[in-house]
Motif scaffolding. Structure first.
Motif, PDB file in Angstrom:
ATOM      1  N   LEU A  18       0.824  -1.204   0.000  1.00 63.93           N
ATOM      2  CA  LEU A  18       0.000   0.000   0.000  1.00 63.93           C
ATOM      3  C   LEU A  18       0.858   1.254   0.000  1.00 63.93           C
ATOM      4  N   ALA A  19       2.001   1.197   0.657  1.00 62.75           N
ATOM      5  CA  ALA A  19       2.921   2.344   0.651  1.00 62.75           C
ATOM      6  C   ALA A  19       3.444   2.594  -0.758  1.00 62.75           C
ATOM      7  N   LEU A  20       3.733   1.534  -1.489  1.00 64.82           N
ATOM      8  CA  LEU A  20       4.199   1.692  -2.871  1.00 64.82           C
ATOM      9  C   LEU A  20       3.101   2.281  -3.754  1.00 64.82           C
ATOM     10  N   LEU A  21       1.856   1.821  -3.550  1.00 64.22           N
ATOM     11  CA  LEU A  21       0.754   2.375  -4.332  1.00 64.22           C
ATOM     12  C   LEU A  21       0.532   3.850  -3.996  1.00 64.22           C
ATOM     13  N   ALA A  22       0.659   4.199  -2.718  1.00 63.39           N
ATOM     14  CA  ALA A  22       0.511   5.601  -2.320  1.00 63.39           C
ATOM     15  C   ALA A  22       1.621   6.453  -2.926  1.00 63.39           C
ATOM     16  N   ARG A  23       2.795   5.878  -3.039  1.00 58.96           N
ATOM     17  CA  ARG A  23       3.947   6.617  -3.585  1.00 58.96           C
ATOM     18  C   ARG A  23       3.845   6.810  -5.090  1.00 58.96           C
ATOM     19  N   PHE A  24       3.448   5.768  -5.804  1.00 53.05           N
ATOM     20  CA  PHE A  24       3.499   5.820  -7.264  1.00 53.05           C
ATOM     21  C   PHE A  24       2.147   6.097  -7.925  1.00 53.05           C
TER      22      PHE A  24
END
Length: 290
Positions: A18-24
């Motif tokens: 989820l952190a990666l989705l929030a980032r990208f």
């Protein structure tokens, strides 16, 4: 063809994904089975800059009973669902539909979450989810929400999923006592998506229809649950004439788009035939379980 260049990530937890989705955001795509995404990438129909592989998130691959619902993790493979004793007992329509998906290799790798997120209007999981009134749990960093399948599936290949969200689970109502089901589809070749597919559940009481759910896929941009048809034919004796009348009403209820390869009239006729076959099978199963 080969896919465009991308960066690859393999998170070890849901929070990390989820952190990666929030980032990208919209630059990222999740991949699990890849049965839809990889061909689209190879044909340059999809070109994500960031590919997030969630295959290590084994906690999202479980099936479990929660109260009156069967919860299926988004990473549950089609084969696992098709062979699951829990699915067979508590949501047999789901298990039956999963057994018809593609070929063995596709069932081995494809996931329920990926299928629903891809939102092909002829896909088995989309039809079952709409017919049964499944609920999808969507997570983003710091929050989670639940949508009905009919809200989630908005149009062909289009869902309510935000760029920073992922499907984490799908829950289906457990079959009630005496409920039987059937799934019927027609395709040109084994393993192809259906031209038309039908999902049905039936509950009889003293031979009369106490409960009926009927869904049709492949006749519109999203699968269609025929609630008005089902409601009109409840309370009747489940006879041969009843089956024919329901099938005829279902044919009239769908409005397929014209297609030079598959005319709308043909899809309507398929709908009538497949509804009749599904209901006949339901009646047979009711007689066996009575």
């Amino acid at each position: 063809m080969k896919p465009a260049a991308f960066s690859y990530h393999r998170p070890a937890s849901v929070d990390e994904a989820l952190a990666l989705l929030a980032r990208f955001g919209a630059d990222a795509k999740l991949i699990a089975g890849g049965q839809s995404l990889v061909p689209m990438m190879n044909m340059r129909l999809a070109s994500p800059a960031q590919l997030v592989d969630i295959n290590d998130l084994s906690e999202l691959a479980q099936l479990r009973v929660r109260g009156d619902r069967l919860e299926v993790g988004a990473l549950a493979r089609h084969r696992a669902i098709a062979e699951s004793p829990l699915a067979d007992e508590h949501c047999p329509l789901l298990a039956r539909a999963a057994r018809t998906i593609g070929h063995y290799a596709i069932r081995e790798r494809g996931t329920v979450g990926g299928s629903l997120a891809h939102a092909d209007p002829a896909a088995q999981h989309a039809l079952v989810a709409v017919t049964l009134g499944a609920q999808l749990s969507l997570a983003r960093q710091g929050s989670q929400r639940v949508l009905e399948a009919s809200e989630f599936l908005q149009s062909a290949m289009t869902t309510a999923l935000a760029p920073d969200e992922m499907v984490v689970a799908v829950s289906y109502p457990r079959a009630v006592a005496g409920e039987v089901s059937a799934f019927r589809m027609f395709n040109q070749r084994h393993g192809d998506y259906a031209m038309v597919a039908v999902a049905a559940t039936l509950t009889l009481a003293d031979g009369r229809v106490a409960g009926l759910r009927l869904g049709v896929g492949g006749t519109g941009p999203v699968p269609q649950r025929l609630d008005s048809v089902a409601e009109a034919f409840r309370g009747r004796l489940a006879s041969v004439d009843w089956i024919a009348e329901v099938a005829s009403a279902a044919r009239d209820a769908v409005t397929p788009e014209e297609n030079p390869r598959v005319p709308a009239l043909y899809r309507k006729e398929l709908t009538e035939t497949l509804v009749a076959r599904a209901l006949a099978r339901c009646v047979e199963r009711s007689a066996v379980t009575a």
